[in-house]
Design a protein around this motif. Structure first.
Motif: not given
Length: 335
Positions: A14-26
């Motif tokens: 799972l990749f995402g730039p800062p602010g993409s919401g990656k932490g929540t979605q992971s």
């Protein structure tokens, strides 16, 4: 290692730039699919806190001002995989970051009889990312979340570093971009649809591998005409040793191809684009059958005539099936 030795875990990057919401979605993906979350930062801190040999080695490098090398990080990841051999799969958060790391990860997973199922990248326009991070900075208090130039540079660095990885996994047909704009629920639904697509593709690949290794022929299957004793007598003895595996392949055909893919509206169109190109032999699936079956049936090169007939038997109209059987019997009698 043969394709049959591979254990199909659900392993996601799972990749995402800062602010993409990656932490929540992971966190949601970990919970929904019962995955083990692997973040290199968390793993490194854990190894150091537990005073493991790798942790001590990494601590010495960091104390001297150096960067922990890929070899150490990969070994830490390998240890985590070994600690969770019965896991449904893993989600790699922000790793790999380079082609070298991606290749090393592939090697480790291959040794563990598994592989990367797919790389998912949350994509958000830069202006929205900057807006989100500045808003987040009001609560987080982090200096790097409150400085426009720092935020812009972080996003630029992410985009430039991840582009080669996108190309690497795209070449393996494993890269999936997901729109990261909208409500949290809508983004989550986008991710679920993508993961479902990845799982369908994985099941199809496993099906192809199993059938390919069966080396099936028409004689390996029960005849379409149950009264034909001649075919039963000529059934190869060697096939008996593959009985269990053959049953597995047949179940996969019914479950993964007929029931699952056909009923999944969210991925039906995407799957159809790839599946239709691999469709069962045209000579066997007549036009009348093809109209109903072509959109949801199995791979051309892998599903040999015997498998195709097995599927046709279950799905095709009786009138068409009888014609196909009659032609087959007539040809054999003429010989």
């Amino acid at each position: 290692m043969t394709t049959l030795d591979i254990y199909p875990m659900l392993n996601l990057i799972l990749f995402g730039p800062p602010g993409s919401g990656k932490g929540t979605q992971s966190q949601y993906l970990v919970s929904k699919y019962n995955l083990i979350h692997l973040s290199t930062g968390d793993i490194l801190r854990s190894e150091i806190q537990n005073n493991t040999p790798l942790g001590n080695e990494a601590q010495q490098i960091m104390n001297s001002g150096g960067l922990v090398g890929d070899d150490i990080v990969i070994k830490m990841i390998e240890n985590k995989i070994d600690e969770n051999t019965n896991a449904n799969g893993f989600i790699f958060d922000g790793f790999p970051r380079t082609i070298t790391q991606a290749e090393a990860l592939d090697d480790v997973l291959q040794k563990k009889r598994t592989y990367i199922s797919g790389m998912i990248a949350l994509e958000v326009p830069n202006d929205i990312l900057i807006e989100r991070i500045l808003l987040r900075g009001k609560d987080s208090g982090r200096p790097d979340d409150q400085n426009y130039e720092i935020i812009r540079n972080r996003i630029y660095e992410y985009n430039s570093k991840t582009l080669p990885l996108k190309n690497y996994y795209a070449a393996q047909h494993k890269f999936h971009a997901v729109k990261g704009v909208g409500s949290i629920n809508s983004i989550t639904n986008n991710l679920i649809n993508t993961v479902q697509f990845i799982q369908n593709e994985q099941e199809l690949t496993q099906l192809e591998n199993e059938i390919e290794n069966l080396n099936l022929t028409v004689k390996d299957f029960e005849p379409l005409n149950s009264n034909s004793n001649h075919k039963k007598q000529n059934k190869p003895t060697a096939v008996k040793t593959k009985k269990a595996l053959k049953k597995t392949a047949q179940k996969l055909i019914k479950k993964a191809v007929v029931k699952k893919i056909a009923s999944k509206k969210a991925v039906k169109k995407e799957v159809a684009k790839k599946v239709v190109k691999k469709i069962a032999p045209k000579k066997v699936l007549k036009k009348a059958v093809a109209k109903k079956v072509v959109k949801k049936i199995a791979p051309k090169k892998v599903l040999k005539k015997a498998v195709a007939k097995r599927v046709v038997k279950k799905i095709a109209p009786k009138k068409v099936l009888k014609k196909a059987v009659a032609k087959k019997i007539t040809k054999k009698k003429n010989r």
